[in-house]
Design an enzyme around this catalytic site. Structure first.
Site, PDB file in Angstrom:
ATOM      1  N   ASP A 140       7.922   2.116   6.947  1.00  0.00           N
ATOM      2  CA  ASP A 140       7.512   2.445   8.314  1.00  0.00           C
ATOM      3  C   ASP A 140       7.866   1.307   9.270  1.00  0.00           C
ATOM      4  OD1 ASP A 140       5.580   0.585   7.570  1.00  0.00           O
ATOM      5  OD2 ASP A 140       3.868   1.809   8.145  1.00  0.00           O
ATOM      6  N   SER A 152       2.053  -0.382   1.887  1.00  0.00           N
ATOM      7  CA  SER A 152       3.025  -0.855   2.862  1.00  0.00           C
ATOM      8  C   SER A 152       3.703  -2.147   2.416  1.00  0.00           C
ATOM      9  CB  SER A 152       2.334  -1.022   4.222  1.00  0.00           C
ATOM     10  OG  SER A 152       3.251  -1.257   5.244  1.00  0.00           O
TER      11      SER A 152
END
Length: 450
Positions: A246, A105
Site C-alpha cells: 500500500d 504492512s
C-alpha cells in the site's frame, strides 16, 4: 482496557496477541455488525473477500478468518496472497459486502494484523470498529444447514486487479527500464507483471517470498538494495513497495531516494496539467516536509494538512471530494482509481509521468527541495500535557521565531506509547538538530513521568 483497533486495523505479534482465536472471534463479530448495518442482510446472502500477505502466520490466521465468516453465514471468496489495495478494489469490483486483509504492512515478519474494508472497499469508521470490538465474545445466533456460508477460491483476483491498474494509466511505459523491489511481500507477482504489461523493461529484486523473509532487508524500509540495483542495471528508476504494497517509494537513475512528499509533488503537478486535480488541492499530513508546501505554493496548488495517518487523509479527501493525498512514507491515495493507498498504482503513475514528459525522475522530483528534518522520540513523558504546558509552548514559540519562516517545529504525542515526537525542519541539518535538542531538553524537564 486498551482499544483493540489501532490506526490501521488490529496488529501485533502473531500467536502473541494476534491469535487464531482472536481472528475467529473478530471475523464473526464483523459479520454480525456488518449484517446489522445492512439490515441483517435481509435482501441478499452476504459475501466477503479475504486476502493476505505472504507471512507464514497469515496461513493460519486467514484460515481462522475464513472459518469464522462462513460459520456466521457469509459466503467467502478467498483471494489468497494479494496487496491490500487489491483486496479493497475487489470488494467493490465483485460487489462484496466487506473484505478482510491479513497483513502487518511494513512490520517485521513475526507480526501480523487484521484489517476490514466496508462495502465499496472503504476503511471503517471508528464507531464501526468500536461496534465490532464490543461484539467480540458476545453470544450470537449461529446459522445451521443451508444457511452456513460457503468457501471458494477467487482465482481471477490478480487478473481483475491488474486489468484495473492498466486501465487507470494515462501513458504507457515503453522505453523505460525499471527495477521493482517487492519486499518479498504481497506484490511480488502482480507488480512486476503489471509494469511489464504497461511496456516497461523490468528487473526484479525482493520478489521471492518464503513466508519468513517479508520486509527483511528489502522494500520501502530498506532501500539500499534497490539503490544499488538501479545503478548497476542502468535503470531509469526504481520502485519499492512494503509488505502489503500500500506504499511506494522511488529511486532515481542516480540512486537517490524520492520520498512520498516528492512523489505527491510530481503527481499533483501532473494531475493539475491534465485538469484532473480536484479543487487544485493536495491533501497531506502535518508531517509532510515544508518543502512540499513551498513547492505547491509555487505551483499554485493548495495543500490541506491533516493529522498523521492515512485514514485522516482519506477522510479529508472524501469530505472535500479531492483526488490526491498521502503521506511522506509513500502511502498515496488517488481517489479516482482506488479507495486506499496503492503502492503499485502510485509507482505506475509516477513512471507514466516520466514516460509522458521524457524527463528523468530526478528532474521531475527537483520541483521540491526537501528541508533537512530531525525527528526525535522522547520516551517516558506525560504526553497528554504536550499541548498545555506553558513553558514548553513558550520554548516552541521561541524556536519557531528563530527559524524565521524558513523552517518549522512540530510536537505531537504518540497514539500508542508514552512518547512525544519532536520534529524540526530548518535550512541546514545542524540548525534543525540544535533546535530539536533544545526542545527535547524542555520536554524531558517539564513532562517527565514521576
Amino acid at each position: 482496557m486498551a482499544r483493540l483497533f489501532g490506526t490501521d486495523g488490529v496488529r501485533g505479534l502473531a500467536n502473541g496477541p494476534i491469535t487464531a482465536e482472536l481472528a475467529l472471534q473478530l471475523s464473526t463479530a464483523a459479520a454480525i455488525v456488518f449484517g446489522e448495518l445492512d439490515g441483517g442482510f435481509r435482501s441478499h446472502r452476504p459475501k466477503a473477500i479475504v486476502g493476505r500477505d505472504p507471512r507464514a502466520s497469515g496461513e493460519f490466521l486467514s484460515a481462522a478468518v475464513v472459518a469464522g465468516l462462513a460459520s456466521a453465514g457469509v459466503d467467502v471468496y478467498d483471494a489468497g496472497v494479494l496487496p491490500t489495495p487489491a483486496v479493497a478494489f475487489l470488494v467493490e469490483d465483485a460487489g462484496a459486502d466487506f473484505g478482510v486483509m491479513l497483513s502487518a504492512s511494513h512490520n517485521p515478519m513475526p507480526d501480523n494484523g487484521i484489517k476490514f474494508f466496508a462495502k465499496h472497499g472503504h476503511k471503517l469508521a471508528d464507531e464501526v470498529e468500536d461496534q465490532i470490538e464490543a461484539q467480540v465474545g458476545e453470544p450470537w445466533e449461529r446459522p445451521t444447514g443451508p444457511e452456513v456460508g460457503r468457501i471458494q477460491t477467487m482465482h481471477d483476483g490478480p487478473t481483475r486487479y491488474i486489468t484495473h491498474l492498466l486501465r487507470s494509466m494515462p501513458h504507457n511505459l515503453d522505453g523505460l527500464k525499471i527495477v521493482i523491489d517487492a519486499a518479498h511481500g504481497a506484490a511480488s507477482t502482480v507488480s512486476p507483471e503489471v509494469f511489464r504489461l504497461a511496456g516497461a523493461q523490468v528487473e526484479v529484486i525482493g520478489a521471492r517470498p518464503d513466508g519468513l523473509n517479508i520486509n527483511d532487508g528489502f522494500g520501502s524500509t530498506h532501500l539500499e538494495q534497490l539503490k544499488r540495483a538501479v545503478v548497476e542495471h542502468g535503470a531509469d528508476m526504481g520502485i519499492a513497495h512494503d509488505g502489503d504494497a500500500d506504499r511506494c517509494l522511488a529511486i532515481d537513475h542516480e540512486g537517490n531516494e524520492v520520498d512520498g512528499d516528492q512523489i505527491m509533488a510530481v503527481l499533483a503537478i501532473a494531475l493539475r496539467d491534465r485538469g484532473q486535480l480536484a479543487e487544485n488541492t493536495l491533501v497531506a499530513t502535518v508531517m509532510s516536509n515544508l518543502g512540499l508546501i513551498l513547492a505547491m505554493n509555487d505551483a499554485d496548488i493548495l495543500v490541506k494538512q491533516t493529522a498523521v495517518g492515512d485514514r485522516y487523509v482519506l477522510e479529508e479527501m472524501r469530505r472535500g471530494s479531492y483526488t490526491l493525498g498521502g503521506e511522506q512514507s509513500g502511502h498515496v491515495i488517488m481517489l479516482e482509481h482506488g479507495t486506499t493507498g496503492d503502492g503499485v498504482l502510485t509507482g505506475l503513475m509516477l513512471a507514466s509521468r516520466v514516460a509522458e514528459t521524457g524527463k528523468p525522475l530526478k528532474e521531475l522530483a527537483s520541483v521540491m527541495t526537501r528541508l533537512p528534518q530531525v525527528l526525535i522520540n522522547v520516551k517516558g513523558v506525560d504526553k497528554e500535557r504536550v499541548g498545555t504546558d506553558t513553558v514548553l509552548q513558550s520554548a516552541v514559540a521561541r524556536e519557531t521565531e528563530a527559524l524565521a519562516g524558513s523552517g518549522r517545529v512540530l510536537l505531537r504525542k504518540s497514539g500508542t506509547e508514552p512518547v512525544v515526537r519532536v520534529m524540526v525542519e530548518a535550512r541546514t541539518h545542524e540548525e534543525a538538530q540544535a533546535s530539536a535538542d533544545r526542545l527535547v531538553e524542555v520536554v524531558q524537564s517539564r513532562l517527565a513521568l514521576n
